[in-house]
Design a protein around this motif. Structure first.
Motif, PDB file in Angstrom:
ATOM      1  N   GLY A   1      -6.747   5.978  -1.761  1.00  0.00           N
ATOM      2  CA  GLY A   1      -7.286   5.852  -3.107  1.00  0.00           C
ATOM      3  C   GLY A   1      -6.587   6.660  -4.176  1.00  0.00           C
ATOM      4  O   GLY A   1      -7.115   6.814  -5.272  1.00  0.00           O
ATOM      5  N   ILE A   2      -5.383   7.163  -3.888  1.00  0.00           N
ATOM      6  CA  ILE A   2      -4.710   8.004  -4.876  1.00  0.00           C
ATOM      7  C   ILE A   2      -3.699   7.208  -5.696  1.00  0.00           C
ATOM      8  O   ILE A   2      -3.649   7.307  -6.912  1.00  0.00           O
ATOM      9  CB  ILE A   2      -3.994   9.182  -4.189  1.00  0.00           C
ATOM     10  CG1 ILE A   2      -5.023  10.087  -3.505  1.00  0.00           C
ATOM     11  CG2 ILE A   2      -3.173   9.986  -5.188  1.00  0.00           C
ATOM     12  CD1 ILE A   2      -4.396  11.194  -2.692  1.00  0.00           C
ATOM     13  N   CYS A   3      -2.886   6.409  -5.018  1.00  0.00           N
ATOM     14  CA  CYS A   3      -1.671   5.912  -5.679  1.00  0.00           C
ATOM     15  C   CYS A   3      -1.837   4.563  -6.388  1.00  0.00           C
ATOM     16  O   CYS A   3      -0.973   4.171  -7.153  1.00  0.00           O
ATOM     17  CB  CYS A   3      -0.551   5.798  -4.647  1.00  0.00           C
ATOM     18  SG  CYS A   3      -0.804   4.467  -3.460  1.00  0.00           S
ATOM     19  N   PHE A   4      -2.859   3.821  -6.118  1.00  0.00           N
ATOM     20  CA  PHE A   4      -3.123   2.515  -6.732  1.00  0.00           C
ATOM     21  C   PHE A   4      -2.125   1.427  -6.310  1.00  0.00           C
ATOM     22  O   PHE A   4      -2.102   0.364  -6.894  1.00  0.00           O
ATOM     23  CB  PHE A   4      -3.170   2.613  -8.272  1.00  0.00           C
ATOM     24  CG  PHE A   4      -4.382   3.370  -8.765  1.00  0.00           C
ATOM     25  CD1 PHE A   4      -5.545   2.702  -9.100  1.00  0.00           C
ATOM     26  CD2 PHE A   4      -4.358   4.747  -8.854  1.00  0.00           C
ATOM     27  CE1 PHE A   4      -6.664   3.397  -9.521  1.00  0.00           C
ATOM     28  CE2 PHE A   4      -5.469   5.455  -9.280  1.00  0.00           C
ATOM     29  CZ  PHE A   4      -6.622   4.775  -9.627  1.00  0.00           C
ATOM     30  N   SER A   5      -1.280   1.706  -5.306  1.00  0.00           N
ATOM     31  CA  SER A   5      -0.319   0.676  -4.864  1.00  0.00           C
ATOM     32  C   SER A   5      -1.021  -0.560  -4.339  1.00  0.00           C
ATOM     33  O   SER A   5      -0.483  -1.652  -4.379  1.00  0.00           O
ATOM     34  CB  SER A   5       0.563   1.205  -3.729  1.00  0.00           C
ATOM     35  OG  SER A   5       1.182   2.376  -4.084  1.00  0.00           O
ATOM     36  N   CYS A   6      -2.226  -0.395  -3.801  1.00  0.00           N
ATOM     37  CA  CYS A   6      -2.904  -1.501  -3.113  1.00  0.00           C
ATOM     38  C   CYS A   6      -3.816  -2.284  -4.047  1.00  0.00           C
ATOM     39  O   CYS A   6      -4.601  -3.107  -3.575  1.00  0.00           O
ATOM     40  CB  CYS A   6      -3.717  -0.947  -1.951  1.00  0.00           C
ATOM     41  SG  CYS A   6      -5.032   0.154  -2.538  1.00  0.00           S
TER      42      CYS A   6
ATOM     43  N   GLN B   1      -9.089  -1.214  -5.581  1.00  0.00           N
ATOM     44  CA  GLN B   1      -8.147  -0.637  -4.616  1.00  0.00           C
ATOM     45  C   GLN B   1      -8.585  -1.077  -3.216  1.00  0.00           C
ATOM     46  O   GLN B   1      -9.666  -0.712  -2.756  1.00  0.00           O
ATOM     47  CB  GLN B   1      -8.150   0.884  -4.727  1.00  0.00           C
ATOM     48  CG  GLN B   1      -7.558   1.397  -6.024  1.00  0.00           C
ATOM     49  CD  GLN B   1      -7.982   2.827  -6.274  1.00  0.00           C
ATOM     50  OE1 GLN B   1      -9.049   3.063  -6.807  1.00  0.00           O
ATOM     51  NE2 GLN B   1      -7.148   3.778  -5.897  1.00  0.00           N
TER      52      GLN B   1
ATOM     53  N   CYS C   1      -7.674  -0.208  -0.312  1.00  0.00           N
ATOM     54  CA  CYS C   1      -7.770   0.781   0.767  1.00  0.00           C
ATOM     55  C   CYS C   1      -9.083   1.546   0.750  1.00  0.00           C
ATOM     56  O   CYS C   1      -9.423   2.201   1.730  1.00  0.00           O
ATOM     57  CB  CYS C   1      -6.582   1.747   0.727  1.00  0.00           C
ATOM     58  SG  CYS C   1      -6.614   2.879  -0.673  1.00  0.00           S
TER      59      CYS C   1
ATOM     60  N   TYR D   1       0.848  -1.190   0.000  1.00  0.00           N
ATOM     61  CA  TYR D   1       0.000   0.000   0.000  1.00  0.00           C
ATOM     62  C   TYR D   1       0.881   1.236   0.000  1.00  0.00           C
ATOM     63  O   TYR D   1       2.083   1.170   0.250  1.00  0.00           O
ATOM     64  CB  TYR D   1      -0.949   0.041   1.208  1.00  0.00           C
ATOM     65  CG  TYR D   1      -0.263   0.210   2.540  1.00  0.00           C
ATOM     66  CD1 TYR D   1       0.034  -0.880   3.336  1.00  0.00           C
ATOM     67  CD2 TYR D   1       0.097   1.471   2.994  1.00  0.00           C
ATOM     68  CE1 TYR D   1       0.671  -0.728   4.548  1.00  0.00           C
ATOM     69  CE2 TYR D   1       0.739   1.636   4.206  1.00  0.00           C
ATOM     70  CZ  TYR D   1       1.026   0.538   4.986  1.00  0.00           C
ATOM     71  OH  TYR D   1       1.661   0.706   6.177  1.00  0.00           O
ATOM     72  N   GLY D   2       0.263   2.361  -0.336  1.00  0.00           N
ATOM     73  CA  GLY D   2       0.980   3.641  -0.318  1.00  0.00           C
ATOM     74  C   GLY D   2       0.196   4.659   0.462  1.00  0.00           C
ATOM     75  O   GLY D   2       0.289   4.762   1.665  1.00  0.00           O
ATOM     76  N   CYS D   3      -0.679   5.365  -0.239  1.00  0.00           N
ATOM     77  CA  CYS D   3      -1.377   6.518   0.352  1.00  0.00           C
ATOM     78  C   CYS D   3      -2.481   6.130   1.317  1.00  0.00           C
ATOM     79  O   CYS D   3      -2.842   6.897   2.190  1.00  0.00           O
ATOM     80  CB  CYS D   3      -1.975   7.348  -0.768  1.00  0.00           C
ATOM     81  SG  CYS D   3      -3.221   6.456  -1.733  1.00  0.00           S
ATOM     82  N   ARG D   4      -3.061   4.981   1.174  1.00  0.00           N
ATOM     83  CA  ARG D   4      -4.224   4.508   1.943  1.00  0.00           C
ATOM     84  C   ARG D   4      -5.425   5.427   1.773  1.00  0.00           C
ATOM     85  O   ARG D   4      -6.280   5.525   2.646  1.00  0.00           O
ATOM     86  CB  ARG D   4      -3.886   4.360   3.442  1.00  0.00           C
ATOM     87  CG  ARG D   4      -2.798   3.352   3.729  1.00  0.00           C
ATOM     88  CD  ARG D   4      -2.549   3.201   5.200  1.00  0.00           C
ATOM     89  NE  ARG D   4      -3.527   2.331   5.823  1.00  0.00           N
ATOM     90  CZ  ARG D   4      -3.329   1.047   6.112  1.00  0.00           C
ATOM     91  NH1 ARG D   4      -2.163   0.473   5.825  1.00  0.00           N
ATOM     92  NH2 ARG D   4      -4.268   0.325   6.677  1.00  0.00           N
TER      93      ARG D   4
HETATM   94  S1  FES Z   1      -2.814   2.610  -0.947  1.00  0.00           S
HETATM   95 FE1  FES Z   1      -2.858   4.194  -2.441  1.00  0.00          FE
HETATM   96  S2  FES Z   1      -4.651   3.698  -3.565  1.00  0.00           S
HETATM   97 FE2  FES Z   1      -4.693   2.277  -1.942  1.00  0.00          FE
END
Ligand code: FES
Length: 369
Positions: A324-329, A355, A357, A319-322
């Motif tokens: 909904g911005i970065c799409f890491s999750c 996503q 998060c 995960y990244g931003c938690r």
């Molecule tokens: S952690 Fe960034 S979109 Fe889910």
């Protein structure tokens, strides 16, 4: 050259070549982008401004975009989104990030207390659709609150660096004038550019009114909201002809959106959300089982986001931003129905990326992590 790199990567498998190169020098990388912190300034109470020198993969940013910064804390890699505050197009290839230390946070307090010149962090390319358009609009209204100042400050600095000739209003809501980072630079911009108007709002009376101050520093009347139609007409009477950019707390974003929607000016409003506004998890109504099939782990649905439920079940999804911005999750929903907590929409198409998060299960769901 690409073939040679691929060949070497094959030889160093299972670890990418960058894992070996970083043993020589952390900023010596082929594919991964990193950055070395070259300067650390505690420019306002509770905030730290970092200057970073990215590795050669950095292609620059457009004012308003964000990067993801990754650090390892106690053996765990954490990623967060930050918007560079420096103007776009600088020749020195540096990035400036202002990080507010959020109480209870992980990455921001770590950077606030531990960042030192020489520290190397992971970095992603700049991304995001919240950015100054080309060509620049004649009139711009920039509105921010709290740490939402960062993307719009980059826009303001970019317009100042370009000697933008149109009208620009920068309206910022802060807890107090003392916590405002980059105040000296805002003063300098206001002095140098008579067509730029800078206004600060905060809940306290200024200790002294400086008649020579280059900008307007006003206490908000007690009990008043963030933003209303009168404020809009007062700061930017030409707002109907302008493009407006807003970043800040949900209450500020909602207040601005309400006016623009009522007037049907939505197409002139551009927003960036750095806080996640979602309905609270409703444990009482949650039902079903969450199956994390690739890990062979199942748990009773407790109504929280799938990222939180995976973590509670002992998994460590990326995960990244938690928010909904970065799409890491992003992970694939194999089966079942989920609700997007930002939009409220439900979706049950099989084998779709979601996503974690910002998604919550609606009944039984199977996630491929
Ligand atoms: S952690 Fe960034 S979109 Fe889910």
């Amino acid at each position: 050259m690409v073939d040679l790199i691929n060949l070497v990567q094959t030889l160093t498998s299972p670890h990418p070549l960058d894992r070996y190169l970083e043993l020589v020098r952390p900023t010596l990388t082929l594919r991964d982008m990193r950055a070395e912190i070259t300067r650390v300034r505690h420019s306002a109470p509770g905030s730290v401004t970092l200057t970073l020198r990215p590795t050669r993969q950095w292609k620059g940013h457009q004012a308003g975009q964000y990067v993801q910064l990754g650090v390892v804390i106690d053996g765990v890699r954490h990623t967060r989104c930050y918007s560079p505050v420096n103007p776009e197009g600088g020749r020195d290839r540096h990035i400036e990030l202002t990080v507010k230390a959020h109480p209870g946070g992980v990455v921001s307090p770590f950077l606030y207390h531990n960042a030192v010149p020489g520290m190397v962090v992971d970095l992603t390319p700049a991304d995001g659709m919240f950015r100054l358009p080309e060509p620049r609009p004649e009139r711009l209204l920039l509105i921010s609150g709290g740490s939402g100042i960062t993307p719009v400050l980059s826009m303001l600095r970019t317009l100042a660096a370009e000697s933008h000739r149109g009208e620009v209003v920068f309206l910022h809501y802060a807890k107090s004038p003392a916590v405002l980072p980059h105040r000296a630079e805002l003063d300098a911009i206001a002095r140098r550019h008579p067509n730029f108007r800078i206004e600060l709002r905060h809940p306290h009376r200024p200790e002294r009114i400086d008649p020579g101050a280059p900008w307007i520093d006003l206490a908000r009347p007690k009990g008043s909201g963030y933003f209303d139609y009168d404020e809009l007409e007062r700061v930017a009477p030409w707002f109907a002809d302008a493009q407006t950019y807003v970043c800040g707390p949900q209450s500020l974003m909602d207040a601005v959106r309400k006016i623009y929607q009522a007037e049907q000016w939505d197409d002139r409003l551009h927003t960036e959300e750095f806080t996640l506004s979602v309905a609270a998890a409703d444990a009482a109504r949650a039902h079903g089982t969450v199956n994390f099939s690739a890990s062979r782990v199942s748990a009773e649905n407790n109504g929280a986001t799938l990222l939180e439920q995976a973590e509670s079940a002992g998994l460590s999804p990326e995960y990244g931003c938690r928010m909904g911005i970065c799409f890491s999750c992003t992970a694939v929903r194999r089966a079942g129905c989920t609700r997007n907590l930002r939009t409220g929409e439900t979706d049950s198409d099989p084998d779709q990326p979601i996503q974690l998060c910002i998604s919550a299960p609606v009944g039984d769901v199977d996630i491929d992590i």
